[in-house]
Design an enzyme around this catalytic site. Structure first.
Site, PDB file in Angstrom:
ATOM      1  N   GLY A 261       0.818  -1.219   0.000  1.00 55.56           N
ATOM      2  CA  GLY A 261       0.000   0.000   0.000  1.00 55.56           C
ATOM      3  C   GLY A 261       0.845   1.260   0.000  1.00 55.56           C
ATOM      4  N   GLU A 264       6.737   4.088   4.697  1.00 61.57           N
ATOM      5  CA  GLU A 264       6.912   5.206   5.629  1.00 61.57           C
ATOM      6  C   GLU A 264       8.297   5.835   5.604  1.00 61.57           C
ATOM      7  OE1 GLU A 264       6.495   1.910   6.552  1.00 61.57           O
ATOM      8  OE2 GLU A 264       7.753   1.403   8.269  1.00 61.57           O
ATOM      9  N   ASN A 265       9.031   5.824   4.474  1.00 60.42           N
ATOM     10  CA  ASN A 265      10.380   6.402   4.422  1.00 60.42           C
ATOM     11  C   ASN A 265      10.417   7.771   5.116  1.00 60.42           C
ATOM     12  OD1 ASN A 265      11.007   4.303   2.404  1.00 60.42           O
ATOM     13  ND2 ASN A 265       9.601   5.530   1.164  1.00 60.42           N
ATOM     14  N   GLU A 298       1.035   5.475   7.720  1.00 62.24           N
ATOM     15  CA  GLU A 298       2.424   5.803   7.352  1.00 62.24           C
ATOM     16  C   GLU A 298       2.925   6.985   8.169  1.00 62.24           C
ATOM     17  OE1 GLU A 298       3.647   3.453   5.748  1.00 62.24           O
ATOM     18  OE2 GLU A 298       1.741   2.643   5.037  1.00 62.24           O
ATOM     19  N   HIS A 301       3.935   5.980  11.641  1.00 66.08           N
ATOM     20  CA  HIS A 301       5.217   5.277  11.703  1.00 66.08           C
ATOM     21  C   HIS A 301       6.367   6.232  12.031  1.00 66.08           C
ATOM     22  CE1 HIS A 301       4.830   1.080  10.809  1.00 66.08           C
ATOM     23  NE2 HIS A 301       4.314   1.210   9.608  1.00 66.08           N
ATOM     24  N   GLU A 320       4.681  -2.652  13.284  1.00 64.45           N
ATOM     25  CA  GLU A 320       3.461  -2.783  12.494  1.00 64.45           C
ATOM     26  C   GLU A 320       2.218  -3.000  13.353  1.00 64.45           C
ATOM     27  OE1 GLU A 320       3.469  -1.675   9.751  1.00 64.45           O
ATOM     28  OE2 GLU A 320       5.494  -1.902   8.959  1.00 64.45           O
TER      29      GLU A 320
HETATM   30  N1  HT7 Z   1       6.286  -0.789   6.321  1.00 70.31           N
HETATM   31  C1  HT7 Z   1       5.794  -0.893   4.993  1.00 70.31           C
HETATM   32  C2  HT7 Z   1       6.118  -2.234   4.441  1.00 70.31           C
HETATM   33  C3  HT7 Z   1       6.265  -2.299   2.966  1.00 70.31           C
HETATM   34  C4  HT7 Z   1       6.806  -3.383   2.293  1.00 70.31           C
HETATM   35  C5  HT7 Z   1       7.333  -4.575   2.733  1.00 70.31           C
HETATM   36  C6  HT7 Z   1       7.808  -5.489   1.789  1.00 70.31           C
HETATM   37  C7  HT7 Z   1       7.729  -5.201   0.432  1.00 70.31           C
HETATM   38  C8  HT7 Z   1       7.203  -3.991   0.009  1.00 70.31           C
HETATM   39  C9  HT7 Z   1       6.740  -3.089   0.939  1.00 70.31           C
HETATM   40  N2  HT7 Z   1       6.188  -1.864   0.790  1.00 70.31           N
HETATM   41  C10 HT7 Z   1       5.895  -1.387   2.047  1.00 70.31           C
HETATM   42  C11 HT7 Z   1       4.351  -0.623   4.860  1.00 70.31           C
HETATM   43  C12 HT7 Z   1       3.668  -0.337   6.121  1.00 70.31           C
HETATM   44  O1  HT7 Z   1       3.364  -1.223   6.897  1.00 70.31           O
HETATM   45  O2  HT7 Z   1       3.438   0.792   6.436  1.00 70.31           O
HETATM   46 ZN    ZN Z   2       3.182  -0.196   8.616  1.00 74.06          ZN
END
Ligand code: HT7
Ligand code: ZN
Length: 874
Positions: A261, A264-265, A298, A301, A320
């Protein structure tokens, strides 16, 4: 591939204090230059070599403290770069070439519609440069992005822009500095032809934050809701958790090709366009709510994940589970709290329970993994959130907030463990959470068998609760858990919650029982009337609760339970009892008879006056086929479909006028707003239409056709289109589908809905449609959203066709998995899920499903697909 074990955790040999990166962007050969300021970790043994992760990198240069390394001073294989005898403190320089254009896995640096973007969680950074790609190495970053000024006018990275300028050959650059130490999984870079919508937020302490949402120009009109959601989430986190944002700018970028989805960079969240873009004409109410929840998730986070992060990936639920709990609470606060809980729990009981009962069941903190990308699961996210919710309920909000404050202040800037989090909660509350910790280590869904008796002579109610967690792969024996069971006793005469007295102590009208033993009996005394127990109120623990309720008891609770969630649940249980009978009748070839108590309960719902339309819409919604399947010992997809259909048509036949009145009273009139009131009203309108359409009489079909043509919002358009396409009235549905497809051919996110509506159709031509649509110009296996909308929707939401007895559904999915295994392993390993649940079906289907899994297993597999298939066939 070899598993990684939690028990083998060791701190890194070297830490990085500062990371300097330079990207010279070109689609097939991007040069990444890195300078890592490193020193030996204080806990590391002196002789340990320096190991840097790196995959698919072509090393061009390596130097330490300005001296080029000679062959023999370092070693490179397909997974890492090793320096056997590094200095204790060093400045390591590397240059590598990478190939974003051929990166279809969408991990690391890749191209999406000509735009460069990154996805580094969990282990994508190692596809960008040689680095200790683990969350417990935290460094400040300074990043220079160089690109062609014309094709890549916007160059973004984490933090604040500190320098920009022109370069020869039509190039330009921007340098970004992120002052907050972070693990490399939070690194981000975006470059492309983007435009922004800008806003501002003033923090509680008076700091001005610039908010930017970057999109392709044609999507500028679809950002308003995300921006509103962002500001609302920022204010909520200040109000609720005392957390302020910590940089001067917060950016969101929408990209079309994205595995999950959003991400959270730090300071630069990257979003799947489906999780950020909305417009009344293109997105449904559900999509608006999903965007609000993900934007908040996000953003949250930034504290629960970024400022305080995970020591290793086994701790994934630390960030998470807590963040899902935070986003669920936010959505409950800004919308309808009871409806949010009902939605979350019905999803949880359908999908997480199935995961916990299947071959890939794992604890919220797993003990080992082959591919961490396979562990972004409902167990880590949603069950993790239920555990945090139990903590909140055990401690009460005030102590929980104190525990959260302690956690954020004690561990700010650190990479920590689940124990660290729970220890803060124990410390502030003085509650012993030792047994509670088993929730993190034990997989599987606990089952509680309850029974009770009213003792008229002594005015006492004796309630016995027995817990058991069934075995899961690798965990044959389970220990009793600490389970909070919230209960009330509803008087059968008064319909009110009775005063609860336990062991002479008065507890008020509701209490939380702490079930810790295998079996516990409680005797409530001084009860003037016989009660019906209302158990597990609000779904106070993620368990399956069985109680031998009679249908009258459930009809009674549906009317009288003071807990809104349990009122809804009583209705679901009552309908489930009727469905069980109808499923059995279908299997035995006996005539189906509708349970009059269910019809009367629905009549009661439809005729009673209510001011909570949102809850009413939930009450009127029948359990989904997937939920019903989850309740059956063995899944008979045809019987479930027939039984549910029968209930729907029976209710619609008897209560036709009531549904028609409900429909007319709730038809959309006002201009669209994603407000709780309007969403509830559209929910009622469309649930009523779905009952009316189940009979498919001319009047209902005409209503659906009119709604499809007149509606100006996607919620109503899509609801009507779905009902038409899922009906036998091809004469009306086909032109509607064609008109919709032509009108929205330019908008991929709307075309996804067009795909899903068609492939979830229960009629027997669904597989042929899937195959035909896979050749449609709007479809591509390279785009995860398309795959989910077409293949995922077919396999997950069209049980009667996916489980066709000729095995064609299984074959189709396996073919797609084999192709995706090389294109995008992460998506391949997710989309395969329905095939892994073969134990739940009859022998003939089991054999067909296993044969397809074996066909996949015979391929040269990515670690992702290998791990899932191996577990499924174990
Ligand atoms: N923390 C993020 C995890 C995520 C992710 C993990 C594996 C491959 C692609 C990905 N894109 C995002 C998302 C979240 O939990 O906020
Ligand atoms: Zn998350």
């Amino acid at each position: 591939p070899q598993p990684v074990y939690l028990k083998d955790y060791q701190p890194p040999a070297f830490r990085v204090s500062h990371t300097e990166l330079k990207f010279d962007l070109a689609p097939s050969a991007t040069r990444v230059s890195a300078v890592l300021h490193m020193e030996r970790h204080p806990d590391s043994a002196p002789g340990r070599p320096l190991e840097l992760d790196g995959e698919r990198l072509s090393l061009k240069r390596i130097a330490i403290d300005g001296q080029e390394l000679q062959a023999g001073e370092y070693r490179v294989d397909e997974a890492r770069l090793t320096i056997a005898e590094p200095p204790e403190r060093l400045r390591l320089e590397t240059e590598v070439d990478i190939d974003p254009a051929s990166n279809t896995a969408l991990e690391g640096l890749y191209l999406s519609n000509g735009m460069f973007c990154t996805q580094c969680e969990a282990e994508g950074f190692r596809r960008i440069t040689y680095y200790p790609d683990r969350p417990d190495v935290m460094a400040t970053f300074s990043t220079t992005v160089i690109g062609d000024a014309e094709t890549l006018p916007v160059l973004l990275s984490n933090g604040n822009p500190v320098e920009r300028g022109e370069l020869p050959d039509g190039k330009h650059f921007v340098t970004w500095e992120d002052p907050h130490p972070k693990p490399c999984y939070l690194f981000a870079l975006v470059a492309g032809q983007l435009e922004k919508v800008e806003d501002r937020f003033t923090t509680a302490s008076g700091r001005e934050i610039t908010l930017q949402i970057w999109v392709e120009s044609e999507n500028l009109d679809k950002t308003e809701h995300a921006m509103r959601s962002l500001k609302s989430a920022m204010a909520w986190d200040e109000r609720t958790y005392g957390r302020e944002y910590d940089l001067d700018r917060f950016m969101i970028v929408a990209v079309n090709d994205f595995n999950m989805g959003a991400m959270e960079n730090k300071g630069l969240n990257i979003f799947n366009s489906a999780a950020v873009l909305t417009h009344p004409q293109t997105a449904t109410d559900a999509a608006f709510q999903r965007v609000e929840g993900i934007v908040a998730h996000e953003y949250f986070h930034n504290w629960s994940g970024n400022r305080v992060t995970c020591r290793d990936w086994f701790q994934l639920s630390l960030k998470e589970g807590f963040t899902v709990f935070r986003d669920q609470s936010f959505s409950a606060d800004v919308n309808s709290a009871p409806v949010k809980r009902i939605e979350d729990v019905s999803f949880f009981r359908t999908a997480q329970f199935a995961e916990d009962a299947g071959p890939t069941a794992h604890p919220v903190r797993p003990e080992y993994y082959i591919e961490i990308g396979n562990f972004y699961t409902l167990t880590i996210y949603e069950k993790g959130a239920e555990i945090v919710r139990m903590l909140r309920n055990l401690l009460g909000w005030d102590a929980f907030r104190q525990g959260s404050d302690l956690y954020f202040s004690r561990f700010d800037g650190q990479a920590v463990t689940i124990e660290d989090f729970v220890a803060c909660m124990a410390e502030v509350s003085a509650i012993d959470l030792g047994q509670f910790m088993r929730w993190y280590s034990q997989a599987g869904t606990p089952e509680i068998d309850a029974h009770g008796e009213y003792d008229y002579a002594n005015s006492a109610y004796r309630l016995t609760l027995r817990q058991r967690t069934p075995p899961t792969p690798g965990q044959p024996d389970k220990q009793p858990l600490h389970i909070p069971v919230r209960i009330g006793l509803v008087g059968t005469k008064s319909g009110d919650d009775l005063e609860l007295t336990l062991d002479g102590e008065r507890l008020g009208k509701e209490c939380v029982l702490h079930l810790r033993e295998d079996e516990q009996t409680l005797v409530f005394t001084e009860l003037a009337e016989a009660p019906v127990p209302s158990l597990l109120r609000g779904f106070s623990a993620p368990v399956k609760l069985r109680f031998p309720y009679g249908r009258e008891d459930l009809a009674f609770l549906l009317q009288h339970d003071s807990d809104g969630f349990n009122r809804w649940d009583a209705g679901q249980r009552l309908t489930m009892l009727a469905l069980d009978d109808l499923i059995a009748a279908h299997r035995n070839g006996v005539e189906k008879v509708m349970d009059a108590r269910v019809t009367e309960a629905f009549r009661g719902l439809l005729t009673a006056s209510t001011d909570d339309k949102a809850v009413l819409a939930e009450m009127l919604t029948l359990p989904s086929e997937a939920y019903i399947a989850e309740q059956q010992p063995m899944v008979d997809v045809d019987a479930i479909h027939a039984a549910r259909d029968f209930v729907k048509r029976s209710l619609a036949t008897v209560l036709r006028n009531e549904f028609l009145t409900l429909y007319r009273a709730n038809q959309s009139q006002a201009d669209y707003a994603p407000s709780a009131e309007q969403i509830a009203q559209r929910g009622l309108q469309n649930v009523a239409l779905s009952y009316l359409m189940s009979i498919e009489d001319d009047e209902a079909v005409e209503l659906a056709r009119e709604q499809f043509e007149a509606a100006r919002n996607m919620t109503d358009v899509r609801a009507a289109l779905t009902l038409l396409v899922h009906s036998s009235r091809g004469d009306i549905a086909d032109p509607a589908l064609r008109a919709f497809g032509e009108k929205w051919a330019h908008d991929p996110l709307v075309m996804d809905q067009w795909f899903s509506v068609q492939v979830t159709r229960p009629q027997s031509d669904a597989i042929e449609r899937v195959k035909y649509l896979m050749g449609h110009p709007a479809f591509s296996l390279k785009n995860p959203n398309r795959v989910r909308a077409l293949i995922g929707a077919f396999a997950g939401q069209n049980p009667v066709n996916f489980h066709r007895l000729d095995g064609q559904g299984y074959r189709l999915l396996a073919d797609v998995v084999i192709e995706l295994n090389t294109l995008n392993p992460e998506i391949a390993a997710r989309i395969i899920t329905p095939l892994t649940r073969w134990q739940r079906y009859d022998e003939q289907r089991q054999a067909l499903m296993k044969a397809e899994l074996e066909r996949i297993q015979a391929e040269e597999l990515s670690p992702n697909v290998y791990e899932v298939v191996e577990k499924a066939l174990a």
